[in-house]
Design an enzyme around this catalytic site. Structure first.
Site, PDB file in Angstrom:
ATOM      1  N   ASP A  22     -10.030  -3.381  -5.450  1.00  0.00           N
ATOM      2  CA  ASP A  22      -9.299  -2.256  -4.862  1.00  0.00           C
ATOM      3  C   ASP A  22      -9.549  -1.034  -5.748  1.00  0.00           C
ATOM      4  OD1 ASP A  22      -7.414  -0.356  -4.063  1.00  0.00           O
ATOM      5  OD2 ASP A  22      -5.786  -1.798  -3.862  1.00  0.00           O
ATOM      6  N   HIS A  54      -8.529  -4.173  -0.983  1.00  0.00           N
ATOM      7  CA  HIS A  54      -7.251  -3.588  -0.600  1.00  0.00           C
ATOM      8  C   HIS A  54      -6.772  -4.214   0.712  1.00  0.00           C
ATOM      9  CE1 HIS A  54      -4.108  -0.575  -1.009  1.00  0.00           C
ATOM     10  NE2 HIS A  54      -4.192  -0.372   0.296  1.00  0.00           N
ATOM     11  N   SER A  80       0.829  -1.201   0.000  1.00  0.00           N
ATOM     12  CA  SER A  80       0.000   0.000   0.000  1.00  0.00           C
ATOM     13  C   SER A  80       0.876   1.269   0.000  1.00  0.00           C
ATOM     14  CB  SER A  80      -0.977  -0.038   1.177  1.00  0.00           C
ATOM     15  OG  SER A  80      -1.950   0.965   1.039  1.00  0.00           O
TER      16      SER A  80
END
Length: 325
Positions: free
Chosen positions: A272, A302, A166
């Site tokens: 995501d 995600h 991320s």
């Protein structure tokens, strides 16, 4: 709650992230979102030994190193690849001790096997970007020069991979560009590849996937917008190159990555909101002639492969092939 149900209109991103904005612009983090696990250098049957080391006390920058049991068990003198890992949290929350990242790194060390080094970097809004990139880079310079025995004895510095999840995937991209222009200064540390695991990237104009997943409960748009508001330098928008890698002129740095023959892998999930941007990033890197692999899977969301054991296993197989190829 299913992962495609809409959020209530009164949804509060501060509440979601368990943070409170203070009058002086700092935030108070109510730590239950990413609670912590201590390092333990005492290997039991179930744990990978790990230890915390401070590398810059004034900035509170440090590392947590994970040593696979293979390194301790075997009489083998073969050194293991080094994975330098940058955790997620939208640049504003998270740390190396957060259980989700601690367990992920332990699992990687075990599965590969590899020496895994997780970097503790400064968080925004107290330290806006590029502070995280600076700290990430400082960690690489520390690795190259340190006499730390776990690295000296067990890690092959000539086989180093930068990996991040991320926001950490975003860090890998920007630090990779910097590291590619500092090859000589980093020697004997040699980066071989970059692993962008669901990289956190954005832009002003919403993509199709951002609109489609605007209110997904795992990573709604209002949460990522807040993360960018709190972490980007004052006075810039989401089309700043720290957020949107397709706007900056990185062609020289990407050329360096191509010349060094680094490999890049970018992974993501169709559920995501950032999937369209991640696909675009793959295309941009490919156009520069860099060797890039992508693994985009259906459904998912995600962060799924750091919380779902089956998906984590699948990811590790992909990464293991990438690192060992």
């Amino acid at each position: 709650m299913s992962h495609n149900s809409a959020l209530p209109a009164t949804f509060d991103p501060y509440e979601y992230l368990q943070i409170v904005l203070n009058p002086d612009g700092t935030i108070t983090r109510k730590h239950n979102l990413l609670s912590g696990a201590a390092a333990t250098s005492d290997p039991s049957h179930h744990t990978i030994p790990s230890k915390d080391i401070s590398i810059n006390q004034s900035n509170n920058v440090g590392v947590r190193i994970y040593l696979p049991r293979q390194a301790l068990d075997s009489s083998s003198t073969v050194k293991l690849p080094l994975i330098v890992y940058y955790h997620g949290g939208g640049f504003i929350i998270g740390n190396v001790a957060a259980s989700v990242f601690h367990n992920f790194c332990s699992n990687m060390a075990l599965e590969f096997p590899a020496v895994v080094l997780s970097v503790k970097y400064r968080l925004a809004p107290e330290h806006r970007l590029p502070a995280a990139y600076d700290d990430a880079m400082e960690a690489l310079h520390w690795i190259k020069a340190t006499q730390e025995v776990w690295l000296k004895k067990y890690a092959d510095l000539s086989s180093c991979f930068l990996m991040g999840t991320s926001a950490g995937g975003n860090i890998v991209y920007h630090v990779g560009l910097r590291a590619a222009s500092q090859i000589d200064e980093l020697f004997p540390l040699k980066v071989k590849g970059l692993i962008l695991h669901q990289p956190f990237i954005g832009g002003v104009k919403r993509t199709e996937s951002e609109l489609r997943l605007m209110n997904n409960p795992v990573f709604p748009a209002c949460v990522s917008d807040l993360m960018w508001d709190l972490s980007l330098p004052h006075g810039v928008d989401r089309d700043h190159e720290y957020c949107n890698p397709t706007v900056g002129d990185e062609s020289k740095a990407l050329d360096q990555i191509r010349v060094q023959e680094w490999k890049v892998v970018i992974t993501g999930w169709n559920g995501d909101p950032m999937i369209d941007r991640q696909i675009e990033l793959v295309k941009m890197i490919e156009q520069k002639g860099v060797k890039v692999k992508s693994h985009f899977c259906d459904r998912g969301y995600h962060g799924i492969d750091i919380v779902d054991a089956t998906k984590m296993k699948d990811l590790q197989i992909i990464l293991k092939n990438f690192v060992l190829s």
